[in-house]
Design an enzyme around this catalytic site. Sequence first.
Site, PDB file in Angstrom:
ATOM      1  N   CYS A 141      18.032 -10.176   9.514  1.00  0.00           N
ATOM      2  CA  CYS A 141      18.708  -8.909   9.770  1.00  0.00           C
ATOM      3  C   CYS A 141      18.919  -8.242   8.300  1.00  0.00           C
ATOM      4  CB  CYS A 141      20.341  -9.362  10.015  1.00  0.00           C
ATOM      5  SG  CYS A 141      21.040 -10.185   8.689  1.00  0.00           S
ATOM      6  N   ALA A 171      20.559 -10.315   5.481  1.00  0.00           N
ATOM      7  CA  ALA A 171      19.738 -11.409   5.188  1.00  0.00           C
ATOM      8  C   ALA A 171      18.576 -10.915   3.793  1.00  0.00           C
ATOM      9  CB  ALA A 171      19.180 -12.075   6.164  1.00  0.00           C
ATOM     10  N   ARG A 205      16.437 -20.624   0.357  1.00  0.00           N
ATOM     11  CA  ARG A 205      14.874 -20.252   0.337  1.00  0.00           C
ATOM     12  C   ARG A 205      14.281 -21.009  -0.878  1.00  0.00           C
ATOM     13  NH1 ARG A 205      12.658 -14.624  -0.442  1.00  0.00           N
ATOM     14  NH2 ARG A 205      10.867 -15.546   0.558  1.00  0.00           N
ATOM     15  N   HIS A 230      16.213  -4.887   2.002  1.00  0.00           N
ATOM     16  CA  HIS A 230      15.371  -4.848   0.876  1.00  0.00           C
ATOM     17  C   HIS A 230      15.735  -3.624  -0.068  1.00  0.00           C
ATOM     18  CE1 HIS A 230      12.687  -7.694   2.797  1.00  0.00           C
ATOM     19  NE2 HIS A 230      13.700  -8.445   2.351  1.00  0.00           N
TER      20      HIS A 230
END
Length: 552
Positions: free
Chosen positions: A71, A74, A105, A205
Amino acid sequence: MAPLPENDLSAAVLDINAEEVKKELLSKYPTKVARKRAKQIVINEVTPDSCVPEISSNVRTIPGIISQRGCTYAGCKGVVLGPTRDIVNITHGPIGCGFYSWLTRRNQTRPPTPEDHNFMTYCFSTDMQEEQIVFGGEKKLKQAVQEAYDLFKPKAIGIFSTCPVGLIGDDVHAVAREMKEKFGDCNVFGFSCEGYKGVSQSAGHHIANNGIFKHVVGLDDTVKEGKFKINMLGEYNIGGDAFELERLLEDCGITLISTFSGNSSYDYFANSHTADLNLIMCHRSINYVAEMMETKFGIPWIKVNFIGAEATAKSLRKVASYFDDPELTEKVEAVIAREMPAVEEAREEARARCEGKRAMLFVGGSRAHHYQELFREIGMDTIAAGYEFAHRDDYEGRRVLPGLKVDADSRNIEELHVEPDPTRFQPRLSEEDITRLEKAGIKLSEYEGMMAEMKGGALVIDDISQFETERLIELYRPDIIGAGIKEKYIIQKSGIPMKQLHSYDYSGPYAGFKGAINFYREIDRMVNSKVWKYMKAPWQENPELAAKYAWE
């Protein structure tokens, strides 16, 4: 439809069968869905001038289809801001969204001293309850920001909105401004990155890039020592990738001002505008910052790839050519000459066992592109690849940008109006420098996309579904698949080794020369392991019992 021939990798065979595979994938969908998916599944064809087929991307996933995507929240918190060690990142929302409030991550970091801040192992969340959903959560958010400040005295606090925040209307930006003014010595800023806000994590982003540029970049004008100063953009230090690149850059005599966002810090972001060149690794996640820094401060950018030994050498040489300094060129060539013998030894050893094997790559960011380089180096072909959240320019190159239409989803994201800074804008290159670089084949502000480097006849699939993944496995029987954690176990249950390229399966680094050696050996081990032949239970291979219904 029978599986493809195991060892025949000719372009003709791939082309013929790829068309059949595409028809097979689309045949299971309703007509309307099939029409849409047909535009997102293309057979690659590269013309002499590097033109490639048009592919539909950055469109919403069809409801009911199981996608690999994440999403918007995220993408903003989990990908771009998550690897920054000294910003307290608070998730404003229910604790379920706290998965991305934590480290997910394997982004690694090394604070300069044990006393320096490192908040990456903490999980900060307002833990919204029903009361806040009904009556608003701004009061609880203020309390959380105050508590974080009192406990940790950070340089900055970021606030990240999740879906309920956007639905009930909490103003995280007003809270951030109020608390920043109250503290005086702590920068507080918010991100309207509600999970539903964009097509995928790509929107997050963009929002993160805007926030970093607006609130942090340019706050520190200190000019650091160094003759060749760069920023590394779109490198997130998964498994220690950034550490390996930092080693190479230091050995070459190149000063790294900041990395967005692997092994990063608030101070690095604040000082990043003093660099002379931006290197972009992951084009999709960070190109916005590069473009804005070029407009405001005059810093040009070039696309690089440090995944793969040959790509690493090529990228280092591009940097040396940019600065056009004989001493730097000599150091770069010395580093390449020092590193390559070990690489070549490991490559030939792996190639002897991996030559002719086939890979598929369905990964976010630029990894579906960059990792094809590593597979090529050991003689493996990528027969199908695609991105989770790419735009058309990630596939086809930036040449398509002028013709793209702005849709409703893209309008959800703020476009910052950036102008040259009246005092700090300083073009790093003269017209003569630009001409020199063009003659050397170095393109500024340019990316040719993934498809231009893929072989003709290969399948390119955007936003692949779980059904399509399973069907491709049945038809192609690839030797390995590179994807993410959601796909990992279903692929392995099919008897295919799967390399998790979002967090490296607790391994790495894979960047640079030493990273290439690590990758060669791991892929060699995986594709040649005999364990995959034993994925079926004995009673599936040779059933001993048979029965029928009593009424038959």
